[in-house]
Design a protein around this motif. Structure first.
Motif, PDB file in Angstrom:
ATOM      1  N   GLU A 159     -90.087   3.063   1.214  1.00 34.27           N
ATOM      2  CA  GLU A 159     -88.683   2.743   1.473  1.00 34.27           C
ATOM      3  C   GLU A 159     -88.256   1.435   0.807  1.00 34.27           C
ATOM      4  N   ASN A 160     -89.164   0.491   0.679  1.00 33.59           N
ATOM      5  CA  ASN A 160     -88.807  -0.783   0.048  1.00 33.59           C
ATOM      6  C   ASN A 160     -88.391  -0.573  -1.401  1.00 33.59           C
ATOM      7  N   THR A 161     -89.155   0.240  -2.127  1.00 33.28           N
ATOM      8  CA  THR A 161     -88.810   0.522  -3.520  1.00 33.28           C
ATOM      9  C   THR A 161     -87.521   1.321  -3.607  1.00 33.28           C
ATOM     10  N   LEU A 162     -87.341   2.273  -2.698  1.00 34.50           N
ATOM     11  CA  LEU A 162     -86.128   3.086  -2.700  1.00 34.50           C
ATOM     12  C   LEU A 162     -84.894   2.202  -2.470  1.00 34.50           C
ATOM     13  N   SER A 163     -84.961   1.294  -1.519  1.00 33.14           N
ATOM     14  CA  SER A 163     -83.839   0.381  -1.256  1.00 33.14           C
ATOM     15  C   SER A 163     -83.570  -0.513  -2.457  1.00 33.14           C
ATOM     16  N   ALA A 164     -84.645  -0.961  -3.105  1.00 36.53           N
ATOM     17  CA  ALA A 164     -84.490  -1.837  -4.270  1.00 36.53           C
ATOM     18  C   ALA A 164     -83.813  -1.103  -5.419  1.00 36.53           C
ATOM     19  N   LEU A 165     -84.115   0.186  -5.571  1.00 35.31           N
ATOM     20  CA  LEU A 165     -83.488   0.970  -6.642  1.00 35.31           C
ATOM     21  C   LEU A 165     -81.992   1.143  -6.381  1.00 35.31           C
ATOM     22  N   ALA A 166     -81.629   1.368  -5.116  1.00 32.50           N
ATOM     23  CA  ALA A 166     -80.203   1.482  -4.777  1.00 32.50           C
ATOM     24  C   ALA A 166     -79.483   0.172  -5.084  1.00 32.50           C
ATOM     25  N   GLN A 167     -80.126  -0.946  -4.781  1.00 26.29           N
ATOM     26  CA  GLN A 167     -79.547  -2.252  -5.072  1.00 26.29           C
ATOM     27  C   GLN A 167     -79.432  -2.478  -6.575  1.00 26.29           C
ATOM     28  N   GLN A 168     -80.421  -2.004  -7.313  1.00 27.01           N
ATOM     29  CA  GLN A 168     -80.427  -2.150  -8.761  1.00 27.01           C
ATOM     30  C   GLN A 168     -79.217  -1.461  -9.386  1.00 27.01           C
ATOM     31  N   ILE A 169     -78.875  -0.282  -8.889  1.00 31.77           N
ATOM     32  CA  ILE A 169     -77.749   0.474  -9.437  1.00 31.77           C
ATOM     33  C   ILE A 169     -76.431  -0.242  -9.167  1.00 31.77           C
ATOM     34  N   SER A 170     -76.360  -1.010  -8.082  1.00 32.50           N
ATOM     35  CA  SER A 170     -75.105  -1.675  -7.727  1.00 32.50           C
ATOM     36  C   SER A 170     -74.695  -2.716  -8.760  1.00 32.50           C
TER      37      SER A 170
END
Length: 426
Positions: A353-364
């Motif tokens: 989940e940490n990597t998944l959340s980081a990827l969502a933040q990256q797209i922002s």
């Protein structure tokens, strides 16, 4: 940001675009030169008619392949059907048919078995994967490899949450849309939750979208109608790179001239993920869609295919060119892609989940892309899930959408928690 690979986590459109690309642009009109087939490091010795790649599908003579893989062959000449038996595995194919059978379950093929100059050819990827091999393809050496898979020690964890309210239950599953067989089996909790559900909800109900309709929508929103072409909308250098990729795949260099950059980007994405051995038909959402069809479970679409196509078509010229530029960079240098499909698959299997959340933040970091791809769509999905939870019907819903829709500041799980629901990891 990696546009192409991350789309495997939040957009269903790649599934039908894969079929569109394969049927329209994947290969020359005649078979490519003979290919070499290597099984666990040993080339198969084939006399007579040689293996070839046609329209993105590798074909191999039936008998030498079955002999090498120790598959017993039964051939019905009048019906033009063949059956292969290996241990407790039975596969059945029919000449000219794109429907095969594995232990009694129907499987859709990318291309049908065929007879060429008296020799029966079968699609190699299907046979290899059905018998437990990982299948790879090297375009530069024209070599197809089959490698025995190491048995998976444990089931994939993935991403799943559970929400209950007013007598209703919603299971939220974060999918990866383009996958391989290494992602299976899934945890028993997935199978149990799906079995308990009254409805399967997906981003798009693909049972309502046939290929002809999909192609017409791609044409409607992805083709220039003002007399301009692709090279009028992107830099000369980028257009040169587009034609170089097409030429390398034995496709006419002007084959994509009428298409907008977002379509070209998606087509090139499907080429690369296919070359790397990943397949939309193995995606998590497709897995449960197949099960729902088989068990006659009702299917709900949270979005429509046209809505997803319209979203891509709404991107500004600058964003479309940027997408295409990045896609080509990844295509030409896959080893430098830090968010490659292998890494995304590993993240999903581990339920990271940490990597998944980081990827969502990256797209922002790209406001236009983030708003269209995640923020706006997440709001719509969260609203529909809220409707399920507040319904007086007391039903259970198994909701499968791209994993990147779930977490982050605008994620569906985040929005539900902010709305007062208790969302548990499951």
């Amino acid at each position: 940001m990696r546009f192409k690979k991350l789309s495997a986590l939040f957009v269903t459109v790649a599934f039908i675009l894969s079929s569109f690309a394969t049927s329209a642009f994947a290969a020359p009109t005649k078979p490519a030169p003979s290919a070499t087939v290597v099984v666990d490091g040993n080339p198969i010795k084939i006399s007579g008619e040689q293996p070839f790649v046609d329209k993105g599908t590798s074909f191999v003579p039936l008998k030498p392949l079955f002999n090498e893989l120790h598959i017993a062959l039964q051939w019905n000449n009048s019906a033009k059907t063949l059956t292969g038996i290996k241990g407790d595995l039975t596969i059945a194919l029919k000449i000219g048919s794109t429907t095969a059978n594995v232990n009694g379950n129907a499987v859709q093929l990318t291309a049908a078995p065929r007879i060429v100059n008296g020799t029966t050819f079968v699609p190699l990827r299907f046979v290899g994967e059905a018998t437990g091999y990982a299948v790879g393809w090297s375009q530069s050496t024209n070599t197809i490899t089959l490698t025995s898979k190491v048995p998976q020690a444990e089931a994939s964890k993935g991403f799943m949450w559970k929400v209950q309210n007013n007598g209703n239950t919603v299971y939220l599953v974060g999918s990866i849309h383009v996958a391989d067989k290494a992602m299976y089996p899934l945890r028993k909790e997935y199978e149990e939750a799906f079995k308990a559900a009254d409805y399967l909800a997906l981003e798009v109900d693909l049972t309502q979208v046939d290929q002809a309709t999909a192609n017409s929508l791609i044409t409607k929103y992805g083709v220039y109608t003002d007399g301009t072409t692709l090279k009028d909308h992107i830099s000369a250098d980028l257009y040169k790179q587009v034609t170089a990729i097409l030429k390398s795949r034995n496709i006419k260099e002007n084959a994509l001239d009428t298409y907008k950059p977002w379509v070209v980007s998606q087509i090139f994405s499907t080429f690369q993920t296919s070359d790397e051995g990943y397949d939309p038909s193995l995606g998590i959402d497709q897995y449960f869609l197949n099960n729902a069809i088989q068990t006659k479970k009702p299917i709900i679409g949270l979005e429509t295919y046209e809505q997803q196509i319209q979203m891509f078509a709404s991107f500004s010229d600058g964003l479309q060119e940027s997408q295409l530029n990045e896609t080509i960079a990844e295509y030409n240098n896959p080893s430098t892609d830090e968010s490659g499909i292998d890494q995304l698959t590993e993240m999903w299997k581990e339920g990271d989940e940490n990597t998944l959340s980081a990827l969502a933040q990256q797209i922002s970091s790209n406001e236009e892309y983030y708003k269209a791809m995640l923020a706006d769509r997440n709001a719509g999905m969260a609203e529909k899930v809220t409707g399920f939870l507040n319904s007086p019907d007391k039903k259970t819903y198994f909701v499968v959408v791209g994993a990147l829709h779930m977490l982050g500041q605008d994620g569906v799980v985040t929005k539900l928690r902010a709305g007062g629901f208790t969302v548990e990891n499951y």
